[in-house]
Design a protein around this motif. Structure first.
Motif, PDB file in Angstrom:
ATOM      1  N   ASP A  38       0.870  -1.218  -0.034  1.00 52.88           N
ATOM      2  CA  ASP A  38       0.004   0.024   0.216  1.00 52.88           C
ATOM      3  C   ASP A  38       0.879   1.201   0.048  1.00 52.88           C
ATOM      4  OD1 ASP A  38      -2.714   1.157   0.244  1.00 52.88           O
ATOM      5  OD2 ASP A  38      -1.762   2.252   2.061  1.00 52.88           O
ATOM      6  N   GLY A  39       0.459   2.255  -0.931  1.00 56.48           N
ATOM      7  CA  GLY A  39       1.383   3.391  -0.820  1.00 56.48           C
ATOM      8  C   GLY A  39       0.703   4.467   0.048  1.00 56.48           C
ATOM      9  N   GLY A  40      -0.023   4.404   0.951  1.00 51.43           N
ATOM     10  CA  GLY A  40      -0.380   5.394   1.837  1.00 51.43           C
ATOM     11  C   GLY A  40      -2.139   5.579   1.729  1.00 51.43           C
ATOM     12  N   SER A  41      -2.902   4.627   1.451  1.00 49.54           N
ATOM     13  CA  SER A  41      -4.396   4.759   1.446  1.00 49.54           C
ATOM     14  C   SER A  41      -5.081   5.562   2.350  1.00 49.54           C
ATOM     15  CB  SER A  41      -5.044   3.552   0.872  1.00 49.54           C
ATOM     16  OG  SER A  41      -4.499   2.909  -0.385  1.00 49.54           O
ATOM     17  N   THR A  42      -6.011   6.243   1.670  1.00 45.06           N
ATOM     18  CA  THR A  42      -6.878   6.954   2.930  1.00 45.06           C
ATOM     19  C   THR A  42      -8.157   6.398   2.797  1.00 45.06           C
ATOM     20  OG1 THR A  42      -7.203   8.704   1.283  1.00 45.06           O
ATOM     21  CG2 THR A  42      -5.511   9.018   2.864  1.00 45.06           C
ATOM     22  N   ASP A  43      -8.716   5.188   2.052  1.00 41.99           N
ATOM     23  CA  ASP A  43      -9.932   4.745   1.985  1.00 41.99           C
ATOM     24  C   ASP A  43      -9.943   3.417   2.661  1.00 41.99           C
ATOM     25  OD1 ASP A  43      -8.458   3.254   0.113  1.00 41.99           O
ATOM     26  OD2 ASP A  43      -9.624   3.672  -1.679  1.00 41.99           O
ATOM     27  N   ARG A  44     -10.984   2.502   2.251  1.00 44.63           N
ATOM     28  CA  ARG A  44     -10.619   1.233   2.599  1.00 44.63           C
ATOM     29  C   ARG A  44      -9.803   0.101   1.958  1.00 44.63           C
ATOM     30  NH1 ARG A  44     -15.129  -1.177   0.946  1.00 44.63           N
ATOM     31  NH2 ARG A  44     -15.064  -2.891   2.558  1.00 44.63           N
ATOM     32  N   THR A  45      -8.900   0.706   1.262  1.00 47.45           N
ATOM     33  CA  THR A  45      -7.775  -0.324   0.670  1.00 47.45           C
ATOM     34  C   THR A  45      -7.184  -1.246   1.578  1.00 47.45           C
ATOM     35  OG1 THR A  45      -7.751   1.127  -1.259  1.00 47.45           O
ATOM     36  CG2 THR A  45      -5.951  -0.614  -0.884  1.00 47.45           C
ATOM     37  N   GLN A  65       4.865   7.692  -2.899  1.00 51.69           N
ATOM     38  CA  GLN A  65       5.465   6.604  -3.326  1.00 51.69           C
ATOM     39  C   GLN A  65       4.950   6.502  -4.836  1.00 51.69           C
ATOM     40  OE1 GLN A  65       4.205   2.634  -1.887  1.00 51.69           O
ATOM     41  NE2 GLN A  65       5.847   3.021  -0.319  1.00 51.69           N
ATOM     42  N   THR A  66       6.086   6.198  -5.925  1.00 47.35           N
ATOM     43  CA  THR A  66       5.848   5.886  -7.225  1.00 47.35           C
ATOM     44  C   THR A  66       5.255   4.508  -7.376  1.00 47.35           C
ATOM     45  OG1 THR A  66       8.115   5.185  -7.534  1.00 47.35           O
ATOM     46  CG2 THR A  66       7.619   7.456  -8.169  1.00 47.35           C
ATOM     47  N   ILE A  67       4.669   4.043  -8.328  1.00 49.01           N
ATOM     48  CA  ILE A  67       4.153   2.622  -8.245  1.00 49.01           C
ATOM     49  C   ILE A  67       5.683   1.688  -8.312  1.00 49.01           C
ATOM     50  CG2 ILE A  67       4.348   2.334 -11.011  1.00 49.01           C
ATOM     51  CD1 ILE A  67       1.773   0.727 -10.522  1.00 49.01           C
ATOM     52  N   SER A  68       6.724   2.099  -8.853  1.00 52.41           N
ATOM     53  CA  SER A  68       8.235   1.399  -8.747  1.00 52.41           C
ATOM     54  C   SER A  68       8.573   1.127  -7.255  1.00 52.41           C
ATOM     55  CB  SER A  68       9.153   2.044  -9.423  1.00 52.41           C
ATOM     56  OG  SER A  68       8.841   2.142 -10.883  1.00 52.41           O
ATOM     57  N   LEU A  69       8.242   2.121  -6.566  1.00 50.38           N
ATOM     58  CA  LEU A  69       8.580   2.298  -5.005  1.00 50.38           C
ATOM     59  C   LEU A  69       7.635   1.208  -4.224  1.00 50.38           C
ATOM     60  CD1 LEU A  69       9.539   5.756  -4.013  1.00 50.38           C
ATOM     61  CD2 LEU A  69      11.024   3.838  -4.299  1.00 50.38           C
ATOM     62  N   ALA A  75       8.322  -6.510  -2.846  1.00 45.80           N
ATOM     63  CA  ALA A  75       9.217  -7.686  -3.330  1.00 45.80           C
ATOM     64  C   ALA A  75      10.025  -7.995  -1.890  1.00 45.80           C
ATOM     65  CB  ALA A  75      10.031  -7.081  -4.408  1.00 45.80           C
ATOM     66  N   GLN A  76      10.292  -6.878  -1.302  1.00 43.35           N
ATOM     67  CA  GLN A  76      11.276  -6.934  -0.102  1.00 43.35           C
ATOM     68  C   GLN A  76      10.680  -7.983   1.050  1.00 43.35           C
ATOM     69  OE1 GLN A  76      11.973  -3.351   1.964  1.00 43.35           O
ATOM     70  NE2 GLN A  76      13.187  -2.580   0.150  1.00 43.35           N
ATOM     71  N   HIS A  77       9.374  -8.254   0.791  1.00 44.67           N
ATOM     72  CA  HIS A  77       8.401  -9.275   1.889  1.00 44.67           C
ATOM     73  C   HIS A  77       8.257 -10.724   1.144  1.00 44.67           C
ATOM     74  CE1 HIS A  77       7.783  -6.414   5.089  1.00 44.67           C
ATOM     75  NE2 HIS A  77       8.086  -5.326   4.004  1.00 44.67           N
ATOM     76  N   ALA A  78       8.885 -10.847  -0.149  1.00 48.68           N
ATOM     77  CA  ALA A  78       8.300 -12.277  -0.870  1.00 48.68           C
ATOM     78  C   ALA A  78       9.332 -13.108  -0.586  1.00 48.68           C
ATOM     79  CB  ALA A  78       8.446 -11.810  -2.450  1.00 48.68           C
ATOM     80  N   ASP A  79       8.451 -14.448  -0.578  1.00 51.36           N
ATOM     81  CA  ASP A  79       9.421 -15.560  -0.222  1.00 51.36           C
ATOM     82  C   ASP A  79       9.439 -16.164  -1.322  1.00 51.36           C
ATOM     83  OD1 ASP A  79       9.519 -15.036   2.609  1.00 51.36           O
ATOM     84  OD2 ASP A  79       7.467 -15.765   2.914  1.00 51.36           O
ATOM     85  N   GLY A  80       8.691 -16.036  -2.581  1.00 46.92           N
ATOM     86  CA  GLY A  80       8.880 -16.917  -3.693  1.00 46.92           C
ATOM     87  C   GLY A  80       9.926 -16.723  -4.596  1.00 46.92           C
ATOM     88  N   GLY A 168      15.751  -4.311  -8.835  1.00 45.82           N
ATOM     89  CA  GLY A 168      14.337  -3.839  -8.768  1.00 45.82           C
ATOM     90  C   GLY A 168      14.012  -2.649  -9.734  1.00 45.82           C
ATOM     91  N   TYR A 169      12.962  -2.322  -9.339  1.00 46.59           N
ATOM     92  CA  TYR A 169      12.380  -0.973 -10.253  1.00 46.59           C
ATOM     93  C   TYR A 169      13.078   0.092  -9.913  1.00 46.59           C
ATOM     94  CZ  TYR A 169       8.665  -4.284 -11.646  1.00 46.59           C
ATOM     95  OH  TYR A 169       8.124  -5.324 -12.135  1.00 46.59           O
ATOM     96  N   ALA A 170      13.187   1.270 -10.903  1.00 49.03           N
ATOM     97  CA  ALA A 170      13.650   2.528 -10.814  1.00 49.03           C
ATOM     98  C   ALA A 170      12.699   3.548  -9.800  1.00 49.03           C
ATOM     99  CB  ALA A 170      14.175   3.261 -12.029  1.00 49.03           C
ATOM    100  N   GLY A 171      12.854   3.470  -8.521  1.00 46.70           N
ATOM    101  CA  GLY A 171      12.100   4.280  -7.926  1.00 46.70           C
ATOM    102  C   GLY A 171      11.619   5.664  -8.157  1.00 46.70           C
ATOM    103  N   ARG A 172      12.618   6.475  -8.920  1.00 47.00           N
ATOM    104  CA  ARG A 172      12.347   7.694  -9.149  1.00 47.00           C
ATOM    105  C   ARG A 172      11.604   8.004 -10.499  1.00 47.00           C
ATOM    106  NH1 ARG A 172      17.091   5.964 -11.240  1.00 47.00           N
ATOM    107  NH2 ARG A 172      17.705   6.574 -13.387  1.00 47.00           N
ATOM    108  N   ILE A 173      11.320   6.969 -11.197  1.00 44.23           N
ATOM    109  CA  ILE A 173      10.501   6.708 -12.449  1.00 44.23           C
ATOM    110  C   ILE A 173       9.015   6.827 -12.209  1.00 44.23           C
ATOM    111  CG2 ILE A 173      10.231   6.026 -14.695  1.00 44.23           C
ATOM    112  CD1 ILE A 173      13.131   5.014 -14.832  1.00 44.23           C
ATOM    113  N   ALA A 174       8.478   7.794 -12.515  1.00 47.90           N
ATOM    114  CA  ALA A 174       6.890   7.783 -12.039  1.00 47.90           C
ATOM    115  C   ALA A 174       5.973   7.327 -13.332  1.00 47.90           C
ATOM    116  CB  ALA A 174       6.445   9.371 -11.915  1.00 47.90           C
ATOM    117  N   ALA A 175       6.665   7.307 -14.562  1.00 47.11           N
ATOM    118  CA  ALA A 175       5.769   6.801 -15.683  1.00 47.11           C
ATOM    119  C   ALA A 175       6.893   6.119 -16.593  1.00 47.11           C
ATOM    120  CB  ALA A 175       4.831   7.842 -16.376  1.00 47.11           C
TER     121      ALA A 175
END
Length: 240
Positions: A38-45, A65-69, A75-80, A168-175
């Motif tokens: 989650d990127g910081g949702s304010t609804d019921r996400t 957050q960007t979607i990359s972040l 991914a840091q919590h992935a066990d697969g 990983g993904y480039a965190g600074r790239i928004a699109a």
């Protein structure tokens, strides 16, 4: 194990439908771990995510957050050993085909990542949607065939080792982060584009902005990533 990583931000309208694809039977059959980042949702996400996901990663510091972040945090919590990145509005056409075919592509010599076709939700699809996405799916398939890795952000499948190798993904790239990711992956190995496997996305962005605006935005960000390794847009504005 296959870790399915889903970045989300204020997705209460679509997230539950998305997560319900991963029923107990599906999870057990394919050894899935479902992670919502989650990127910081304010609804019921978050409430919805906790109900269905195995792991919910919260943005407790409320950093924008960007979607990359978001993907990297999940991914840091992935066990697969296989990582599947989907968007919060992504629906899989055929779950069995998806989790059988795409991970199996990674077993082929030289293949380190896979992706697939993207279409609009069938119940909301219009003739223009069908033609537009039909062309783009063909175009991305052909680009991958000639060695120029491309794929939509709705579906990325790769090994954990490759994710680590490209950092990983480039965190600074928004699109355009999807193209940037595949561009770096192709230096490690091949990307397989499987046309017969399909995922669906919401048409919400096309309905609000129109295909011309969205296409121009994609193209400008593609050029910026290709030449400058950054995006033109500082933010890919969410459409909810």
């Amino acid at each position: 194990m296959i870790s399915v990583i889903i970045p989300a931000l204020n997705e209460e309208k679509l997230l539950e439908r998305m997560l319900r694809q991963f029923s107990r039977e599906v999870v057990e059959a394919y050894g899935l771990q479902v992670i919502v980042s989650d990127g910081g949702s304010t609804d019921r996400t978050l409430e919805i995510a906790r109900r269905y996901a195995h792991v919910v990663v919260e943005n407790t510091e409320k950093i924008k957050q960007t979607i990359s972040l978001g993907r990297n945090a999940g991914a840091q919590h992935a066990d697969g050993e296989v990582l599947v990145f989907l968007n919060a509005d992504t629906l899989i056409q055929d779950v069995q085909a998806f989790f059988t075919v795409l991970p199996a592509e990674l077993m082929k010599t030289g293949v380190v990542a896979s992706t697939c076709s993207v279409r609009v939700y069938p119940d909301e699809e219009r003739p223009l949607d069908r033609r537009y996405h039909g062309f783009y799916n063909w175009f991305f398939y052909m680009m991958n065939r000639v060695g120029m890795a491309m794929g939509r952000g709705e579906c990325h499948v790769m090994t954990r080792e490759v994710f680590r190798r490209v950092e990983g993904y480039a965190g600074r790239i928004a699109a355009g982060e999807d193209y940037d990711m595949f561009r770096r992956i192709e230096k490690v190995g091949k990307v397989s584009f499987v046309r017969d496997v399909v995922v669906y996305e919401s048409p919400r962005r096309y309905r609000r902005y129109g295909y011309l605006y969205v296409t121009v935005s994609w193209f400008m960000n593609f050029l910026a990533v290709f030449f400058l390794r950054r995006s033109i847009l500082s933010e890919w504005k969410p459409v909810r």
